[in-house]
Write an enzyme that holds these catalytic residues in place. Structure first.
Site, PDB file in Angstrom:
ATOM      1  N   THR A  36      -4.915 -23.348 -15.163  1.00  0.00           N
ATOM      2  CA  THR A  36      -3.604 -24.146 -15.457  1.00  0.00           C
ATOM      3  C   THR A  36      -3.352 -24.470 -14.028  1.00  0.00           C
ATOM      4  O   THR A  36      -2.451 -25.398 -13.941  1.00  0.00           O
ATOM      5  CB  THR A  36      -2.577 -22.984 -15.916  1.00  0.00           C
ATOM      6  OG1 THR A  36      -2.662 -21.897 -14.975  1.00  0.00           O
ATOM      7  CG2 THR A  36      -2.506 -22.978 -17.436  1.00  0.00           C
ATOM      8  N   ARG A 105     -10.867  -1.900   0.329  1.00  0.00           N
ATOM      9  CA  ARG A 105     -11.728  -1.993   1.427  1.00  0.00           C
ATOM     10  C   ARG A 105     -11.320  -2.596   2.672  1.00  0.00           C
ATOM     11  O   ARG A 105     -11.763  -2.194   3.822  1.00  0.00           O
ATOM     12  CB  ARG A 105     -12.956  -2.870   0.746  1.00  0.00           C
ATOM     13  CG  ARG A 105     -14.064  -2.911   1.825  1.00  0.00           C
ATOM     14  CD  ARG A 105     -15.391  -3.707   1.331  1.00  0.00           C
ATOM     15  NE  ARG A 105     -15.078  -5.203   0.910  1.00  0.00           N
ATOM     16  CZ  ARG A 105     -14.875  -6.242   1.842  1.00  0.00           C
ATOM     17  NH1 ARG A 105     -14.997  -5.929   3.154  1.00  0.00           N
ATOM     18  NH2 ARG A 105     -14.573  -7.562   1.163  1.00  0.00           N
ATOM     19  N   TYR A 144       0.070 -10.901 -22.474  1.00  0.00           N
ATOM     20  CA  TYR A 144       0.759 -11.069 -21.098  1.00  0.00           C
ATOM     21  C   TYR A 144       1.404  -9.831 -20.757  1.00  0.00           C
ATOM     22  O   TYR A 144       1.284  -9.559 -19.481  1.00  0.00           O
ATOM     23  CB  TYR A 144       1.511 -12.303 -21.063  1.00  0.00           C
ATOM     24  CG  TYR A 144       2.111 -12.772 -19.967  1.00  0.00           C
ATOM     25  CD1 TYR A 144       1.438 -13.408 -18.979  1.00  0.00           C
ATOM     26  CD2 TYR A 144       3.413 -12.743 -19.587  1.00  0.00           C
ATOM     27  CE1 TYR A 144       1.658 -13.750 -17.707  1.00  0.00           C
ATOM     28  CE2 TYR A 144       4.127 -13.007 -18.544  1.00  0.00           C
ATOM     29  CZ  TYR A 144       3.261 -13.697 -17.654  1.00  0.00           C
ATOM     30  OH  TYR A 144       4.016 -14.212 -16.390  1.00  0.00           O
TER      31      TYR A 144
HETATM   32  P1  NAD Z   1       0.411 -21.202 -13.071  1.00  0.00           P
HETATM   33  O1  NAD Z   1      -0.162 -21.216 -14.524  1.00  0.00           O
HETATM   34  O2  NAD Z   1       1.019 -22.667 -12.659  1.00  0.00           O
HETATM   35  O3  NAD Z   1      -0.015 -20.561 -12.019  1.00  0.00           O
HETATM   36  C1  NAD Z   1      -1.329 -19.509 -12.477  1.00  0.00           C
HETATM   37  C2  NAD Z   1      -2.472 -19.766 -11.635  1.00  0.00           C
HETATM   38  O4  NAD Z   1      -3.403 -18.942 -11.752  1.00  0.00           O
HETATM   39  C3  NAD Z   1      -3.181 -21.117 -12.043  1.00  0.00           C
HETATM   40  O5  NAD Z   1      -3.578 -21.958 -10.916  1.00  0.00           O
HETATM   41  C4  NAD Z   1      -4.499 -20.639 -12.920  1.00  0.00           C
HETATM   42  O6  NAD Z   1      -5.280 -21.610 -12.649  1.00  0.00           O
HETATM   43  C5  NAD Z   1      -4.895 -19.378 -12.168  1.00  0.00           C
HETATM   44  N1  NAD Z   1      -5.668 -18.633 -12.921  1.00  0.00           N
HETATM   45  C6  NAD Z   1      -5.342 -18.288 -14.192  1.00  0.00           C
HETATM   46  N2  NAD Z   1      -6.373 -17.495 -14.505  1.00  0.00           N
HETATM   47  C7  NAD Z   1      -7.065 -17.212 -13.588  1.00  0.00           C
HETATM   48  C8  NAD Z   1      -8.337 -16.234 -13.052  1.00  0.00           C
HETATM   49  N3  NAD Z   1      -9.111 -15.399 -14.173  1.00  0.00           N
HETATM   50  N4  NAD Z   1      -8.973 -16.515 -11.962  1.00  0.00           N
HETATM   51  C9  NAD Z   1      -8.314 -17.353 -11.093  1.00  0.00           C
HETATM   52  N5  NAD Z   1      -7.195 -18.070 -11.175  1.00  0.00           N
HETATM   53  C10 NAD Z   1      -6.563 -18.030 -12.414  1.00  0.00           C
HETATM   54  O7  NAD Z   1       1.779 -20.181 -13.381  1.00  0.00           O
HETATM   55  P2  NAD Z   1       3.006 -19.861 -12.323  1.00  0.00           P
HETATM   56  O8  NAD Z   1       4.320 -20.006 -12.924  1.00  0.00           O
HETATM   57  O9  NAD Z   1       2.764 -20.360 -10.845  1.00  0.00           O
HETATM   58  O10 NAD Z   1       2.942 -18.172 -12.315  1.00  0.00           O
HETATM   59  C11 NAD Z   1       2.301 -17.594 -11.065  1.00  0.00           C
HETATM   60  C12 NAD Z   1       2.312 -16.115 -11.193  1.00  0.00           C
HETATM   61  O11 NAD Z   1       3.736 -15.588 -11.431  1.00  0.00           O
HETATM   62  C13 NAD Z   1       1.631 -15.677 -12.524  1.00  0.00           C
HETATM   63  O12 NAD Z   1       0.873 -14.470 -12.401  1.00  0.00           O
HETATM   64  C14 NAD Z   1       2.876 -15.489 -13.564  1.00  0.00           C
HETATM   65  O13 NAD Z   1       2.428 -14.403 -14.400  1.00  0.00           O
HETATM   66  C15 NAD Z   1       3.819 -14.835 -12.515  1.00  0.00           C
HETATM   67  N6  NAD Z   1       4.972 -15.277 -13.147  1.00  0.00           N
HETATM   68  C16 NAD Z   1       5.707 -16.574 -13.087  1.00  0.00           C
HETATM   69  C17 NAD Z   1       6.858 -16.786 -13.530  1.00  0.00           C
HETATM   70  C18 NAD Z   1       7.446 -17.995 -13.847  1.00  0.00           C
HETATM   71  O14 NAD Z   1       8.387 -18.285 -14.326  1.00  0.00           O
HETATM   72  N7  NAD Z   1       6.868 -19.267 -13.254  1.00  0.00           N
HETATM   73  C19 NAD Z   1       7.575 -15.838 -14.403  1.00  0.00           C
HETATM   74  C20 NAD Z   1       7.096 -14.489 -14.134  1.00  0.00           C
HETATM   75  C21 NAD Z   1       5.848 -14.211 -13.501  1.00  0.00           C
END
Ligand code: NAD
Ligand code: UDP
Length: 312
Positions: A36, A105, A144
């Site tokens: 994403t 590590r 999730y």
């Molecule tokens: P996002 O989807 O824009 O970002 C997630 C990123 O992780 C993307 O760049 C995606 O390509 C990358 N990714 C996914 N699977 C991967 C993998 N297996 N290996 C490497 N990269 C991978 O979403 P965001 O809103 O920027 O969220 C970032 C983090 O914050 C996430 O962990 C999400 O769970 C957490 N979070 C976000 C929100 C929110 O409202 N935005 C709320 C709670 C938690």
């Protein structure tokens, strides 16, 4: 100057975090599999010698040298995390194991981007960190929610078992520029619909609530959390406690964009939480942090971003 790894660094929050850390002259390794995230989100950082971008899936081990790790890799929008639910759980669980192993590590400090979803559909309101949540372990959101809960478990076990320095931040709904137009989350959906004159899709009757935090505030919170004393592990709620119904959000966005879009109702997805608001007492006390950007101001910047994007 520190060597900082940001997983999910090409995503929405991750790209803002990389930008902010670069401004402090750290060396950044941004790791992403572009599920994403987009290279475009960090393209403006690529000319700086202190910034490195690596295509890598965190479900596989990573051998690099670091001082600090921000583990953000994981799709966050229900549409995207339910697209391949098995991969979502693997990303949270195997991803946490791999990044914790790396931290062990290298003796790095490691921060986990956890989520308000660990509280599920909460029956304690507002949500405090001591509340253990109400998650359906077999529903469509479980990949999730349970993945993130298991990641928290792993973080605390590595802390107890290997004395790792950990930080767990429970992020509540965050919005801002660089969300994908097809991200599926409510703020981007409503703004894109309003700007293109499409119907605004409210799931259910719109009485469910969320509390929206602007991305700059959230990035500040992550940096404060990483910088907190080694004895502070969290979990700590990170979000804006100003609560609104989804109907109120739709009306606000229609008003701000002077849109002619109509509101329509669609079925409420299964297990959609009814209410959500963070109690941020702990964040205020332990981190000296609280959000500063009011919803309307953050929405203005986000609307401006999507206007430019849709016009291009
Ligand atoms: P996002 O989807 O824009 O970002 C997630 C990123 O992780 C993307 O760049 C995606 O390509 C990358 N990714 C996914 N699977 C991967 C993998 N297996 N290996 C490497 N990269 C991978 O979403 P965001 O809103 O920027 O969220 C970032 C983090 O914050 C996430 O962990 C999400 O769970 C957490 N979070 C976000 C929100 C929110 O409202 N935005 C709320 C709670 C938690
Ligand atoms: N929602 C909505 N219309 C949309 C997208 C989402 O009414 O086009 C609702 C959704 O059902 C939920 C709230 O908005 O009640 C927040 O949804 P989002 O996917 O942004 O985040 P989450 O449910 O994970 O908090």
């Amino acid at each position: 100057m520190k060597r900082i790894l940001v997983t999910g660094g090409a995503g929405f929050i991750g790209s803002h975090l990389c930008e902010r850390l670069m401004a402090e002259n750290h060396e950044i390794l941004c790791v992403d599999n572009y599920f994403t995230g987009r290279r475009h989100n960090v393209a403006h950082l690529m000319n700086d010698a202190g910034f490195e971008l690596m295509r890598h899936d965190v479900t596989f081990p990573l051998y690099v040298e670091t001082d600090e790790i921000y583990n953000l890799a994981c799709p966050a929008s229900p549409v995207h995390y339910q697209f391949d639910p098995v991969q979502t759980t693997k990303t949270s669980v195997h991803g946490a194991i791999n990044m914790l192993g790396l931290a062990k590590r290298t003796r790095s400090k490691i921060l986990q981007a956890s989520t308000s979803e660990v509280y599920g559909d909460p029956d304690v309101h507002p949500q405090v960190e001591g509340y253990n949540g109400n998650v359906n372990p077999i529903g469509p959101r479980a990949c999730y929610d349970e993945g993130k809960r298991c990641a928290e478990t792993l973080f605390f076990d590595y802390h107890r078992q290997h004395s790792l320095r950990i930080k767990v931040g429970r992020i509540f709904n965050t919005y801002g520029p660089r969300m994908l137009p097809n991200d599926g989350r409510v703020v981007s959906n409503f703004i894109v619909q309003a700007l293109s004159g499409e119907d605004i899709t409210i799931y259910g009757d719109g009485s469910q609530t969320r509390s929206f935090c602007y991305v700059d505030d959230l990035v500040e919170a992550l940096i404060c959390l990483m910088g907190s004393g080694d004895d502070f592990t969290g979990p700590v709620n990170l979000g804006n406690p100003a609560e609104a119904t989804i109907l109120e959000l739709a009306e606000l966005i229609i008003g701000m964009t002077k849109s002619s879009s109509k509101i329509i109702n669609k079925p409420l997805p299964q297990d959609d939480p009814v209410r959500r608001r963070p109690d941020i007492t702990l964040a205020k006390e332990a981190l000296g942090w609280e959000p500063t950007v009011p919803l309307e101001q953050g929405l203005e910047k986000t609307v401006h971003y999507f206007k430019t994007l849709l016009a291009a």
